[in-house]
Design a protein around this motif. Sequence first.
Motif, PDB file in Angstrom:
ATOM      1  N   ASN A  17      12.575 -12.514  14.421  1.00  0.00           N
ATOM      2  CA  ASN A  17      12.168 -13.717  13.713  1.00  0.00           C
ATOM      3  C   ASN A  17      13.087 -14.890  13.992  1.00  0.00           C
ATOM      4  N   LEU A  18      14.368 -14.655  14.103  1.00  0.00           N
ATOM      5  CA  LEU A  18      15.313 -15.758  14.275  1.00  0.00           C
ATOM      6  C   LEU A  18      15.337 -16.312  15.690  1.00  0.00           C
ATOM      7  N   LEU A  19      15.172 -15.486  16.682  1.00  0.00           N
ATOM      8  CA  LEU A  19      15.310 -15.958  18.058  1.00  0.00           C
ATOM      9  C   LEU A  19      13.984 -15.959  18.811  1.00  0.00           C
ATOM     10  N   HIS A  20      13.351 -14.829  18.891  1.00  0.00           N
ATOM     11  CA  HIS A  20      12.154 -14.724  19.717  1.00  0.00           C
ATOM     12  C   HIS A  20      10.995 -15.555  19.169  1.00  0.00           C
ATOM     13  N   HIS A  21      10.860 -15.604  17.857  1.00  0.00           N
ATOM     14  CA  HIS A  21       9.789 -16.413  17.290  1.00  0.00           C
ATOM     15  C   HIS A  21       9.997 -17.886  17.647  1.00  0.00           C
ATOM     16  N   VAL A  22      11.233 -18.359  17.545  1.00  0.00           N
ATOM     17  CA  VAL A  22      11.535 -19.748  17.899  1.00  0.00           C
ATOM     18  C   VAL A  22      11.267 -19.983  19.377  1.00  0.00           C
ATOM     19  N   ARG A  23      11.720 -19.057  20.223  1.00  0.00           N
ATOM     20  CA  ARG A  23      11.505 -19.224  21.664  1.00  0.00           C
ATOM     21  C   ARG A  23      10.024 -19.217  22.009  1.00  0.00           C
ATOM     22  N   ASP A  24       9.242 -18.392  21.336  1.00  0.00           N
ATOM     23  CA  ASP A  24       7.813 -18.303  21.643  1.00  0.00           C
ATOM     24  C   ASP A  24       7.028 -19.475  21.081  1.00  0.00           C
ATOM     25  N   ILE A  39      17.513 -19.145  33.664  1.00  0.00           N
ATOM     26  CA  ILE A  39      18.363 -20.299  33.362  1.00  0.00           C
ATOM     27  C   ILE A  39      17.737 -21.119  32.245  1.00  0.00           C
ATOM     28  N   VAL A  40      16.443 -21.321  32.309  1.00  0.00           N
ATOM     29  CA  VAL A  40      15.751 -22.074  31.265  1.00  0.00           C
ATOM     30  C   VAL A  40      15.870 -21.347  29.932  1.00  0.00           C
ATOM     31  N   ALA A  41      15.712 -20.045  29.929  1.00  0.00           N
ATOM     32  CA  ALA A  41      15.846 -19.266  28.696  1.00  0.00           C
ATOM     33  C   ALA A  41      17.266 -19.372  28.148  1.00  0.00           C
ATOM     34  N   ASP A  42      18.274 -19.327  29.009  1.00  0.00           N
ATOM     35  CA  ASP A  42      19.656 -19.479  28.560  1.00  0.00           C
ATOM     36  C   ASP A  42      19.894 -20.853  27.945  1.00  0.00           C
ATOM     37  N   MET A  43      19.322 -21.885  28.527  1.00  0.00           N
ATOM     38  CA  MET A  43      19.473 -23.230  27.980  1.00  0.00           C
ATOM     39  C   MET A  43      18.789 -23.334  26.617  1.00  0.00           C
ATOM     40  N   ARG A  44      17.648 -22.705  26.480  1.00  0.00           N
ATOM     41  CA  ARG A  44      16.959 -22.707  25.188  1.00  0.00           C
ATOM     42  C   ARG A  44      17.757 -21.939  24.151  1.00  0.00           C
ATOM     43  N   ASN A  45      18.321 -20.802  24.544  1.00  0.00           N
ATOM     44  CA  ASN A  45      19.161 -20.034  23.614  1.00  0.00           C
ATOM     45  C   ASN A  45      20.358 -20.857  23.162  1.00  0.00           C
ATOM     46  N   LEU A  46      20.952 -21.616  24.078  1.00  0.00           N
ATOM     47  CA  LEU A  46      22.079 -22.474  23.730  1.00  0.00           C
ATOM     48  C   LEU A  46      21.655 -23.522  22.704  1.00  0.00           C
ATOM     49  N   ALA A  47      20.502 -24.149  22.923  1.00  0.00           N
ATOM     50  CA  ALA A  47      20.011 -25.159  21.975  1.00  0.00           C
ATOM     51  C   ALA A  47      19.779 -24.542  20.597  1.00  0.00           C
ATOM     52  N   ILE A  48      19.184 -23.369  20.554  1.00  0.00           N
ATOM     53  CA  ILE A  48      18.949 -22.696  19.277  1.00  0.00           C
ATOM     54  C   ILE A  48      20.273 -22.370  18.604  1.00  0.00           C
ATOM     55  N   ASP A  49      21.227 -21.844  19.369  1.00  0.00           N
ATOM     56  CA  ASP A  49      22.531 -21.477  18.821  1.00  0.00           C
ATOM     57  C   ASP A  49      23.267 -22.689  18.263  1.00  0.00           C
ATOM     58  N   VAL A  50      23.221 -23.807  18.970  1.00  0.00           N
ATOM     59  CA  VAL A  50      23.890 -25.022  18.495  1.00  0.00           C
ATOM     60  C   VAL A  50      23.305 -25.444  17.151  1.00  0.00           C
ATOM     61  N   HIS A  51      21.994 -25.429  17.026  1.00  0.00           N
ATOM     62  CA  HIS A  51      21.370 -25.820  15.761  1.00  0.00           C
ATOM     63  C   HIS A  51      21.648 -24.809  14.659  1.00  0.00           C
ATOM     64  N   ARG A  52      21.663 -23.535  14.972  1.00  0.00           N
ATOM     65  CA  ARG A  52      21.967 -22.519  13.955  1.00  0.00           C
ATOM     66  C   ARG A  52      23.410 -22.654  13.471  1.00  0.00           C
ATOM     67  N   ARG A  53      24.344 -22.918  14.391  1.00  0.00           N
ATOM     68  CA  ARG A  53      25.747 -23.093  13.989  1.00  0.00           C
ATOM     69  C   ARG A  53      25.938 -24.350  13.149  1.00  0.00           C
ATOM     70  N   ASP A  54      25.026 -25.295  13.297  1.00  0.00           N
ATOM     71  CA  ASP A  54      25.058 -26.518  12.500  1.00  0.00           C
ATOM     72  C   ASP A  54      24.299 -26.320  11.184  1.00  0.00           C
ATOM     73  N   SER A  55      24.044 -25.057  10.841  1.00  0.00           N
ATOM     74  CA  SER A  55      23.382 -24.651   9.591  1.00  0.00           C
ATOM     75  C   SER A  55      21.955 -25.156   9.478  1.00  0.00           C
ATOM     76  N   ARG A  56      21.292 -25.345  10.579  1.00  0.00           N
ATOM     77  CA  ARG A  56      19.888 -25.739  10.549  1.00  0.00           C
ATOM     78  C   ARG A  56      19.034 -24.483  10.413  1.00  0.00           C
TER      79      ARG A  56
END
Length: 67
Positions: A17-24, A39-56
């Motif tokens: 729910n936290l990662l794959h749902h967002v990616r899909d 590479i595109v998937a890694d960049m998307r994971n980075l974007a998700i991680d940055v927002h999650r660490r910012d408590s989004r």
Amino acid sequence: MSGAARRLDWGRWKIDNLLHHVRDRIFREEDYVGRLPRIVADMRNLAIDVHRRDSRVNIAAALRRTA
């Protein structure tokens, strides 16, 4: 099913729910076709991680805000 097995199953769904749902749903990753999908998937994971660490919690809203 034992309590430990239920917790393990719940943990798997939480990750889904936290990662794959967002990616899909947000990044429409299942629609991506190209030469460098990892590479595109890694960049998307980075974007998700940055927002999650910012408590989004709502990644879609965070992406719209930063766009």
